[in-house]
Design an enzyme around this catalytic site. Sequence first.
Site, PDB file in Angstrom:
ATOM      1  CG  ASN A  33      -0.384  -0.149   2.504  1.00 45.76           C
ATOM      2  OD1 ASN A  33       0.721  -0.673   2.646  1.00 45.76           O
ATOM      3  ND2 ASN A  33      -1.081   0.307   3.532  1.00 45.76           N
ATOM      4  CD  GLU A  53       1.289  -0.997  10.647  1.00 52.55           C
ATOM      5  OE1 GLU A  53       0.203  -1.471  11.084  1.00 52.55           O
ATOM      6  OE2 GLU A  53       1.426  -0.560   9.514  1.00 52.55           O
ATOM      7  CB  CYS A  87      -2.084   0.397   8.511  1.00 49.95           C
ATOM      8  SG  CYS A  87      -1.126  -0.772   7.540  1.00 49.95           S
TER       9      CYS A  87
END
Length: 478
Positions: free
Chosen positions: A157, A253, A287
């Site tokens: 992303n 993450e 995210c």
Amino acid sequence: MMLKQSSKKNLFINGKWQEAGDYYQLTSPYNGKFLASVPLANKREVEDALASAEIGAMKMKELTSLERSNVLERVSKLFEERSEEAAEILALECAKPIKAARAEIARTIETYKFASEEAKRIHGETIPMDAAKSGKGRFAYTIREPLGVIAAITPFNFPFNLVAHKLGPAFAAGNSIVLKPANQTPLSTLFTAELFEQAGLPDGALNVVTGRGSVIGDQLVRDPRVKMVTFTGSVEVGLGIKEKAGLKKITLELGSNSAVIIDGTDDLDAVVDRCVEGAYAFSGQVCISVQRIYVQEELYETFVERFAEKVKQLVIGDPLSEGTDLSAMINETEAERVERWIEEAAESGANITLGGKRIGAIFEPTIITGASSTLSISCKEAFAPVVTITPYDFLKDVVTCVNDSQYGLQAGVYTTSIHKAFDAIAALQVGGVMVNDVPTFRVDHMPYGGVKNSGTGREGIKYSIEEMTELKLVTIKF
């Protein structure tokens, strides 16, 4: 615009571009057009990368802070010079709208600049040994030393800036890297490797291996030469890494279903604008994308009405078009998953207030109201252009709703009361609280990471350097 690079790519190992034994065909998520033949690294090629990185780590450790800083500064400048080319790569390989792609490149330039600056600030501290009875006549200090070889596994992303968050602090601290990018976004990583090569990074300090995660990832995570694994991606893969990594350092993450609470504001239209931006930027494939919006009962109807009006103005189309706000999701499979979640929500009695339709890999920006907290679209990570909007009465109760999640990355709170702001800050179970902004806010030198299933460790250049170094104590008796 046309991609200016060769359509056949190579692995980057020990400072050289190396052909692979096998390749796969990379195509555009937006229109399916062929972009490049990309290497499928095998175990031998990954072994070559690891052996190269082991030697590269010794070279990096020998560089002075200034020399490491200068390499990072040159990379930052090279990105400035070739920013439009880099933005085009993003638009092509991950269907990121060109204006959002340019914004990512601007952040990437800044991230490497931060890393260049932090390379000169890595230091320890003196310890007052005489504070202990047995410490009299001793002097002590700490120093930070590089770990050595770091394995980095990055997502699709933000394939330039999230790579920068791995490479920048690793090189600033004197480590080497073996980097495995996402299968859909290898071109950005190979472009980055090209710039580091031009900037004079020592051979072996950066090694890029593209291909199957099941082959490359496991080999990197299990290898004893790797001293740390830094990963951004799904909870399932992150848990697997944690189980296989043994005593290696790990930064994970792993995403979120981020919420924003709108308790009070002097400018509702400005809040609506930010929430739309936070929810639908890059089709929600962020995210910290806004996925859940909780609105104070008195503001709820007005907010939903204005929010929907704003969403209707978003332009869906070709990522290379200047006017496009949303384009295709990363692949049709992901769009189909979201479609199933929307159908589940509708069957449960939730209202599809806007959108909800899929055309290939493109998913319309969607608003859902009346959604239960147990629905997939509420409690899982959507990673899609979908938000739920829910009314509430009391701040204490809505904080409980926000916390009722397996995730805890960031949250936003809009309020005109400083007392409510501090109450929310204390009660929210997240890694970062954005007061009077959406949880999607991030600048690249702040500490960034979450709690619960959102991961472990912190990114942000200074904080990553702490993760990527070992603290050594020295005591001298005199």
